[in-house]
Design a protein around this motif. Sequence first.
Motif, PDB file in Angstrom:
ATOM      1  N   ALA A  83      11.896  -4.002 -10.831  1.00  0.00           N
ATOM      2  CA  ALA A  83      10.900  -4.242  -9.790  1.00  0.00           C
ATOM      3  C   ALA A  83      11.509  -4.101  -8.401  1.00  0.00           C
ATOM      4  N   VAL A  84      12.755  -4.526  -8.244  1.00  0.00           N
ATOM      5  CA  VAL A  84      13.435  -4.367  -6.949  1.00  0.00           C
ATOM      6  C   VAL A  84      13.541  -2.889  -6.588  1.00  0.00           C
ATOM      7  N   LEU A  85      13.928  -2.058  -7.545  1.00  0.00           N
ATOM      8  CA  LEU A  85      14.012  -0.620  -7.284  1.00  0.00           C
ATOM      9  C   LEU A  85      12.643  -0.022  -7.000  1.00  0.00           C
ATOM     10  N   ALA A  86      11.619  -0.541  -7.681  1.00  0.00           N
ATOM     11  CA  ALA A  86      10.270  -0.017  -7.468  1.00  0.00           C
ATOM     12  C   ALA A  86       9.759  -0.302  -6.064  1.00  0.00           C
ATOM     13  N   VAL A  87      10.260  -1.344  -5.432  1.00  0.00           N
ATOM     14  CA  VAL A  87       9.857  -1.649  -4.060  1.00  0.00           C
ATOM     15  C   VAL A  87      10.194  -0.481  -3.135  1.00  0.00           C
ATOM     16  N   PHE A  88      11.311   0.177  -3.377  1.00  0.00           N
ATOM     17  CA  PHE A  88      11.724   1.287  -2.526  1.00  0.00           C
ATOM     18  C   PHE A  88      10.897   2.545  -2.776  1.00  0.00           C
ATOM     19  N   ALA A  89      10.278   2.637  -3.938  1.00  0.00           N
ATOM     20  CA  ALA A  89       9.531   3.844  -4.302  1.00  0.00           C
ATOM     21  C   ALA A  89       8.034   3.707  -4.078  1.00  0.00           C
ATOM     22  N   THR A  90       7.565   2.556  -3.620  1.00  0.00           N
ATOM     23  CA  THR A  90       6.136   2.321  -3.448  1.00  0.00           C
ATOM     24  C   THR A  90       5.839   1.908  -2.018  1.00  0.00           C
ATOM     25  N   ARG A  91       4.557   1.904  -1.712  1.00  0.00           N
ATOM     26  CA  ARG A  91       4.102   1.485  -0.383  1.00  0.00           C
ATOM     27  C   ARG A  91       2.777   0.750  -0.503  1.00  0.00           C
ATOM     28  N   GLY A  92       2.421   0.034   0.542  1.00  0.00           N
ATOM     29  CA  GLY A  92       1.108  -0.567   0.635  1.00  0.00           C
ATOM     30  C   GLY A  92       0.835  -1.584  -0.461  1.00  0.00           C
ATOM     31  N   VAL A  93      -0.365  -1.448  -1.052  1.00  0.00           N
ATOM     32  CA  VAL A  93      -0.797  -2.396  -2.076  1.00  0.00           C
ATOM     33  C   VAL A  93       0.118  -2.356  -3.283  1.00  0.00           C
ATOM     34  N   TRP A  94       0.577  -1.168  -3.653  1.00  0.00           N
ATOM     35  CA  TRP A  94       1.444  -1.053  -4.831  1.00  0.00           C
ATOM     36  C   TRP A  94       2.758  -1.795  -4.622  1.00  0.00           C
ATOM     37  N   ARG A  95       3.278  -1.738  -3.425  1.00  0.00           N
ATOM     38  CA  ARG A  95       4.523  -2.455  -3.144  1.00  0.00           C
ATOM     39  C   ARG A  95       4.312  -3.961  -3.235  1.00  0.00           C
ATOM     40  N   ARG A  96       3.163  -4.436  -2.773  1.00  0.00           N
ATOM     41  CA  ARG A  96       2.885  -5.866  -2.884  1.00  0.00           C
ATOM     42  C   ARG A  96       2.680  -6.284  -4.337  1.00  0.00           C
ATOM     43  N   LEU A  97       2.070  -5.423  -5.137  1.00  0.00           N
ATOM     44  CA  LEU A  97       1.925  -5.721  -6.565  1.00  0.00           C
ATOM     45  C   LEU A  97       3.294  -5.804  -7.245  1.00  0.00           C
ATOM     46  N   VAL A  98       4.199  -4.924  -6.849  1.00  0.00           N
ATOM     47  CA  VAL A  98       5.562  -4.999  -7.380  1.00  0.00           C
ATOM     48  C   VAL A  98       6.217  -6.308  -6.974  1.00  0.00           C
TER      49      VAL A  98
END
Length: 219
Positions: A83-98
């Motif tokens: 999930a930490v790595l996914a934060v760098f690959a997402t933005r907006g709502v998706w990043r908050r869901l991560v």
Amino acid sequence: MTSSPGPGGPAAGTGVSRADARPRGARRSLMAWLVCCAAGAGLALFAAGKEWAAVGYGGAPVPVNGGDAVTGLTPLVLAALAAVLAVFATRGVWRRLVGVVLTCCGAAVAALAWPSRLPERAVEVAETTRSLSGQAARVTVTAWPWAAVAGGALLAACGVAAVLLAGAWPGMSGKYERRSGDGGKTTRRVTGDRALWDAIDEGTDPTVDLDDHSGNDKK
């Protein structure tokens, strides 16, 4: 007699520095968050490999480590790292869901590592590995479960921080995006080898800038 500062005077320079300070602060915040995530995950994983309890049956005590006592601990920490790595690959709502996923993983790690039921689990593990059923057991609990609890709590706090602050953090391609105060693209004159590499690192296309500059010279 004093003259007012022109477009390129100190006032303009102050505005540029303030604009540059915001992305720098966001990058520092993201790096600090990443360090906290690594610390929480590392602490939980390190504690999982240590002896959490010793079960005595009259002879030599049977050691039980965290990975054996709580089988789901390591997978949850690895999911948190994903999930930490996914934060760098997402933005907006998706990043908050991560960030929400990271919070849940950290809270689950802390809940599983909580040593309230550790003596029972340690006895079960010892009896399974050593075939010592039917004998009275004396269980000694170490401090390592609390280290895992602290690591999980830190991961959960990092997840909450990601939910609240992720909108201001840059993404993986953030340094290649060129923005100005009015939402348009910004360009600058690039001269010298060092300035060329600095421009590339900041996401500015030096070839476009140089082409524009040479075209203006021809005019």
